[in-house]
Design a protein around this motif. Structure first.
Motif, PDB file in Angstrom:
ATOM      1  N   ARG A 128      87.168-117.086 -12.357  1.00 24.35           N
ATOM      2  CA  ARG A 128      86.988-116.570 -13.678  1.00 24.35           C
ATOM      3  C   ARG A 128      85.641-116.077 -13.906  1.00 24.35           C
ATOM      4  O   ARG A 128      85.612-115.178 -14.793  1.00 24.35           O
ATOM      5  CB  ARG A 128      87.244-117.908 -14.651  1.00 24.35           C
ATOM      6  CG  ARG A 128      88.556-118.242 -14.542  1.00 24.35           C
ATOM      7  CD  ARG A 128      88.691-119.376 -15.775  1.00 24.35           C
ATOM      8  NE  ARG A 128      89.663-120.042 -15.471  1.00 24.35           N
ATOM      9  CZ  ARG A 128      89.648-121.426 -15.719  1.00 24.35           C
ATOM     10  NH1 ARG A 128      88.702-122.192 -15.481  1.00 24.35           N
ATOM     11  NH2 ARG A 128      90.838-122.153 -15.494  1.00 24.35           N
ATOM     12  N   SER A 129      84.726-116.495 -13.331  1.00 24.58           N
ATOM     13  CA  SER A 129      83.214-116.205 -13.726  1.00 24.58           C
ATOM     14  C   SER A 129      82.616-115.333 -12.695  1.00 24.58           C
ATOM     15  O   SER A 129      81.466-115.147 -12.879  1.00 24.58           O
ATOM     16  CB  SER A 129      82.368-117.481 -14.177  1.00 24.58           C
ATOM     17  OG  SER A 129      82.765-118.290 -13.087  1.00 24.58           O
ATOM     18  N   HIS A 130      83.379-114.974 -11.633  1.00 26.89           N
ATOM     19  CA  HIS A 130      82.583-114.118 -10.611  1.00 26.89           C
ATOM     20  C   HIS A 130      83.450-112.848 -10.446  1.00 26.89           C
ATOM     21  O   HIS A 130      84.770-112.863 -10.172  1.00 26.89           O
ATOM     22  CB  HIS A 130      82.486-114.907  -9.320  1.00 26.89           C
ATOM     23  CG  HIS A 130      81.762-115.844  -9.091  1.00 26.89           C
ATOM     24  ND1 HIS A 130      81.929-117.037  -9.771  1.00 26.89           N
ATOM     25  CD2 HIS A 130      80.590-115.850  -8.810  1.00 26.89           C
ATOM     26  CE1 HIS A 130      80.667-117.824  -9.525  1.00 26.89           C
ATOM     27  NE2 HIS A 130      79.760-117.156  -8.773  1.00 26.89           N
ATOM     28  N   ALA A 131      82.842-111.519 -10.538  1.00 26.94           N
ATOM     29  CA  ALA A 131      83.535-110.444 -10.346  1.00 26.94           C
ATOM     30  C   ALA A 131      83.587-110.032  -8.708  1.00 26.94           C
ATOM     31  O   ALA A 131      82.697-110.571  -8.128  1.00 26.94           O
ATOM     32  CB  ALA A 131      82.742-109.264 -11.147  1.00 26.94           C
ATOM     33  N   GLY A 132      84.223-109.138  -8.294  1.00 27.82           N
ATOM     34  CA  GLY A 132      84.344-108.597  -7.001  1.00 27.82           C
ATOM     35  C   GLY A 132      84.829-109.550  -5.823  1.00 27.82           C
ATOM     36  O   GLY A 132      84.550-109.248  -4.658  1.00 27.82           O
ATOM     37  N   VAL A 133      85.348-110.534  -6.268  1.00 31.96           N
ATOM     38  CA  VAL A 133      85.680-111.560  -5.195  1.00 31.96           C
ATOM     39  C   VAL A 133      86.856-110.947  -4.320  1.00 31.96           C
ATOM     40  O   VAL A 133      86.768-111.154  -3.014  1.00 31.96           O
ATOM     41  CB  VAL A 133      86.257-112.869  -5.845  1.00 31.96           C
ATOM     42  CG1 VAL A 133      86.727-113.724  -4.566  1.00 31.96           C
ATOM     43  CG2 VAL A 133      85.325-113.482  -6.575  1.00 31.96           C
ATOM     44  N   ALA A 134      87.872-110.264  -4.954  1.00 31.85           N
ATOM     45  CA  ALA A 134      88.983-109.654  -4.473  1.00 31.85           C
ATOM     46  C   ALA A 134      88.350-108.461  -3.505  1.00 31.85           C
ATOM     47  O   ALA A 134      88.716-107.977  -2.392  1.00 31.85           O
ATOM     48  CB  ALA A 134      90.028-109.142  -5.294  1.00 31.85           C
ATOM     49  N   ALA A 135      87.404-107.595  -3.844  1.00 35.00           N
ATOM     50  CA  ALA A 135      86.905-106.519  -3.409  1.00 35.00           C
ATOM     51  C   ALA A 135      86.355-106.864  -1.882  1.00 35.00           C
ATOM     52  O   ALA A 135      86.620-106.167  -1.164  1.00 35.00           O
ATOM     53  CB  ALA A 135      86.004-105.731  -4.079  1.00 35.00           C
ATOM     54  N   GLN A 136      85.882-107.934  -1.898  1.00 32.84           N
ATOM     55  CA  GLN A 136      85.105-108.473  -0.538  1.00 32.84           C
ATOM     56  C   GLN A 136      86.386-108.638   0.515  1.00 32.84           C
ATOM     57  O   GLN A 136      86.417-108.287   1.558  1.00 32.84           O
ATOM     58  CB  GLN A 136      84.521-109.762  -0.778  1.00 32.84           C
ATOM     59  CG  GLN A 136      83.442-109.846  -1.526  1.00 32.84           C
ATOM     60  CD  GLN A 136      82.574-111.221  -1.606  1.00 32.84           C
ATOM     61  OE1 GLN A 136      83.061-112.021  -2.440  1.00 32.84           O
ATOM     62  NE2 GLN A 136      81.923-111.727  -0.863  1.00 32.84           N
ATOM     63  N   ALA A 137      87.432-109.069  -0.080  1.00 28.17           N
ATOM     64  CA  ALA A 137      88.642-109.393   0.886  1.00 28.17           C
ATOM     65  C   ALA A 137      89.143-108.409   1.495  1.00 28.17           C
ATOM     66  O   ALA A 137      89.558-107.805   2.651  1.00 28.17           O
ATOM     67  CB  ALA A 137      89.702-110.056   0.095  1.00 28.17           C
ATOM     68  N   PHE A 138      89.186-107.014   0.371  1.00 25.32           N
ATOM     69  CA  PHE A 138      89.886-105.658   0.967  1.00 25.32           C
ATOM     70  C   PHE A 138      89.006-105.002   1.944  1.00 25.32           C
ATOM     71  O   PHE A 138      89.685-104.707   3.191  1.00 25.32           O
ATOM     72  CB  PHE A 138      89.863-104.771  -0.367  1.00 25.32           C
ATOM     73  CG  PHE A 138      90.483-105.130  -1.300  1.00 25.32           C
ATOM     74  CD1 PHE A 138      91.698-106.142  -1.275  1.00 25.32           C
ATOM     75  CD2 PHE A 138      90.322-104.787  -2.739  1.00 25.32           C
ATOM     76  CE1 PHE A 138      92.254-106.486  -2.310  1.00 25.32           C
ATOM     77  CE2 PHE A 138      91.121-105.320  -3.816  1.00 25.32           C
ATOM     78  CZ  PHE A 138      91.944-106.261  -3.581  1.00 25.32           C
ATOM     79  N   LYS A 139      87.653-105.303   1.895  1.00 23.32           N
ATOM     80  CA  LYS A 139      86.740-104.735   3.047  1.00 23.32           C
ATOM     81  C   LYS A 139      86.849-105.552   4.234  1.00 23.32           C
ATOM     82  O   LYS A 139      87.186-105.072   5.221  1.00 23.32           O
ATOM     83  CB  LYS A 139      85.370-104.924   2.370  1.00 23.32           C
ATOM     84  CG  LYS A 139      84.198-104.565   3.217  1.00 23.32           C
ATOM     85  CD  LYS A 139      83.239-104.128   2.675  1.00 23.32           C
ATOM     86  CE  LYS A 139      81.979-103.570   3.525  1.00 23.32           C
ATOM     87  NZ  LYS A 139      81.221-104.838   3.941  1.00 23.32           N
ATOM     88  N   ALA A 140      87.033-106.836   3.953  1.00 24.74           N
ATOM     89  CA  ALA A 140      87.010-107.685   5.538  1.00 24.74           C
ATOM     90  C   ALA A 140      88.448-107.497   6.149  1.00 24.74           C
ATOM     91  O   ALA A 140      88.379-107.455   7.535  1.00 24.74           O
ATOM     92  CB  ALA A 140      86.980-109.141   4.984  1.00 24.74           C
ATOM     93  N   LEU A 141      89.503-107.256   5.382  1.00 30.36           N
ATOM     94  CA  LEU A 141      90.877-107.058   6.078  1.00 30.36           C
ATOM     95  C   LEU A 141      90.872-105.698   6.668  1.00 30.36           C
ATOM     96  O   LEU A 141      91.541-105.451   7.517  1.00 30.36           O
ATOM     97  CB  LEU A 141      91.804-107.299   4.910  1.00 30.36           C
ATOM     98  CG  LEU A 141      92.114-108.706   4.500  1.00 30.36           C
ATOM     99  CD1 LEU A 141      93.339-108.747   3.432  1.00 30.36           C
ATOM    100  CD2 LEU A 141      92.277-109.803   5.616  1.00 30.36           C
ATOM    101  N   ALA A 142      90.404-104.643   5.823  1.00 33.07           N
ATOM    102  CA  ALA A 142      90.235-103.532   6.435  1.00 33.07           C
ATOM    103  C   ALA A 142      89.501-103.277   7.865  1.00 33.07           C
ATOM    104  O   ALA A 142      89.772-102.757   8.874  1.00 33.07           O
ATOM    105  CB  ALA A 142      89.606-102.255   5.530  1.00 33.07           C
ATOM    106  N   GLU A 143      88.417-104.177   7.829  1.00 29.46           N
ATOM    107  CA  GLU A 143      87.853-104.114   9.073  1.00 29.46           C
ATOM    108  C   GLU A 143      88.375-104.683  10.310  1.00 29.46           C
ATOM    109  O   GLU A 143      88.225-104.384  11.462  1.00 29.46           O
ATOM    110  CB  GLU A 143      86.482-105.305   8.955  1.00 29.46           C
ATOM    111  CG  GLU A 143      85.218-104.318   8.290  1.00 29.46           C
ATOM    112  CD  GLU A 143      84.212-105.065   7.923  1.00 29.46           C
ATOM    113  OE1 GLU A 143      84.093-106.381   7.949  1.00 29.46           O
ATOM    114  OE2 GLU A 143      83.338-104.614   6.932  1.00 29.46           O
TER     115      GLU A 143
END
Ligand code: ASP
Ligand code: MG
Length: 417
Positions: free
Chosen positions: A363-378
């Motif tokens: 709720r109070s942190h932005a960009g949490v999902a974006a980290q996942a996209f990058k890690a899964l892409a790798e």
């Protein structure tokens, strides 16, 4: 002194020896001066056997009689536990749902609890120091007086409802795991047991496939603010200090009780998903209703929905997921409505999985999902669809990559041991 609900599931009461072990857990709390209501499930496998018998008697049968049959499993364990407790010198009495009563709706086989009368239990705690041993899973319909059951896994819900009714300090769920884990330890051995988890997070975990407790029981816990403690019934009863504030287990509680909130609390996944894509659907008002209306009428739960804005202003593609058991049925329904929806073609796959990342810290942190996209892409894991809500996001991926995705995300969000 505290007032406790202690709930024991099927594997914990699977035979007389195990029921004796349960009785020793109960005696420990009683000896420590606590007031105790125990809720029991049927012996492991018993409910399955009873359900099978009802089906064998007649594949299509009256749900009222189904309930009369399947409620009997809990009746047996409640009586046996009361007998064993008495034999150990602990005052105890068994209770069926109708005796309290636990009043429910008339949705036989999946009834909802509407009211629990705990007055008699509380009076007996005070006057006789009597332990109440209550058959889980069952209740009684408020006007017909017929026995009802709460749906599979329903004794969790019985326990939480009784805890709310008697204002218990805690509702202990004794089970065959010692708590709630950051993810399934069979997939990620570095999964950790959580000390605490907020109701809302647990609700997501349970809805998304962590099979620790019936989903409905967590909803009830959240509404009535019942502190639920998941712990192992296989710890030796005498090794546990009943006065300790920190026995091993996981407390499911209000988020205000959780001091150090992580951003991500857990990773859940489900392989029981199927994807359906509808190609070249007219991009105009009423189309979504034409697609999802008939599916809803057929009682098919649609989960993730992804729709594109059309490039040419006329047609677009629409992708969504349904439970894989409903995949064939959903296809039939959609083919029937082909004219009305007006799409070009239909395709889909059952080889997909949904992986979800959960945490109220989002709720109070932005960009949490974006980290996942990058890690899964790798890891070269392709994401087919994404949905997000306030405290979770879910990704649809190829089923064969599930374990690898779960482990990647577990490490990424610092959940490893
Ligand atoms: N005995 C019931 C079942 O197997 C209820 C429960 O165990 O929670 O579903
Ligand atoms: Mg259960």
């Amino acid at each position: 002194m505290a007032r406790l609900v202690m709930k024991f599931g099927g594997t914990s009461v699977a035979d007389i020896d195990r029921i004796r072990n349960v009785a020793r857990h109960v005696k420990r709390e009683v000896d420590a001066g606590h007031e105790v209501a125990v809720i029991v499930s049927a012996m492991a496998g018993k409910t399955n056997e009873l359900v099978a018998w009802a089906r064998e008697a007649a594949p299509l049968h009256d749900a009222r009689e189904y309930d009369a049959v399947v409620a009997s499993g809990e009746q047996v364990t409640a009586g046996l536990l009361a007998i064993i407790l008495e034999g150990m010198g602990v005052n105890a009495r068994s209770w069926q749902g109708w005796q309290l009563p636990i009043l429910t709706s008339d949705a036989h086989g999946a009834a909802r609890i509407e009211d629990v009368n705990g007055e008699e239990l509380v009076r007996r705690f005070r006057e006789r120091k009597e332990v109440a041993v209550i058959a889980g899973f069952q209740g009684v319909h408020k006007t017909t007086g017929r026995i009802t059951t709460l749906g599979r896994g329903g004794s969790d819900t019985s326990a939480v409802a009784i805890a709310a009714a008697i204002h218990a300090d805690r509702c202990d769920i004794y089970t065959d795991v010692d708590g709630v884990y950051t993810t399934d330890p069979r997939v990620e051995p570095r999964a950790r047991r959580l000390d605490k988890i907020a109701f809302e997070e647990m609700l997501e975990m349970a809805s998304l496939g962590a099979k620790v407790m019936q989903v409905r029981s967590i909803e009830l816990g959240m509404v009535h603010n019942v502190r639920i403690f998941v712990r192992s019934s296989f710890d030796r009863p005498e090794d546990i200090d009943p006065m300790s504030n920190h026995p091993p287990g996981t407390l499911i509680c209000d988020e205000s009780e959780i001091m150090e909130q992580q951003v991500v609390t857990g990773i859940a996944f489900s392989k029981d998903e199927a994807q359906i894509s509808i190609r070249h659907v007219p991009d105009k008002p009423g189309v979504a209703a034409a697609i999802f209306g008939p599916l809803a009428e057929a009682n098919i739960n649609v989960d993730m929905i992804v729709q594109n804005i059309s490039a040419d202003g006329s047609t677009t593609d629409l992708t969504f997921t349904v439970p894989s058991v409903d995949y064939e049925r959903a296809n039939v329904v959609l083919k029937k409505s082909k004219e009305q929806i007006g799409y070009a073609s239909l395709d889909g796959s059952t080889d997909v999985a949904k992986v979800s990342v959960i945490g109220i810290g989002m709720r109070s942190h932005a960009g949490v999902a974006a980290q996942a996209f990058k890690a899964l892409a790798e890891q070269k894991i392709n994401i087919r669809a994404i949905t997000t809500s306030e405290i979770k996001f879910s990704l649809l991926i190829d089923a064969v990559r599930t374990d690898s995705a779960v482990r990647t995300l577990h490490t990424l969000y610092g959940l490893d041991k």
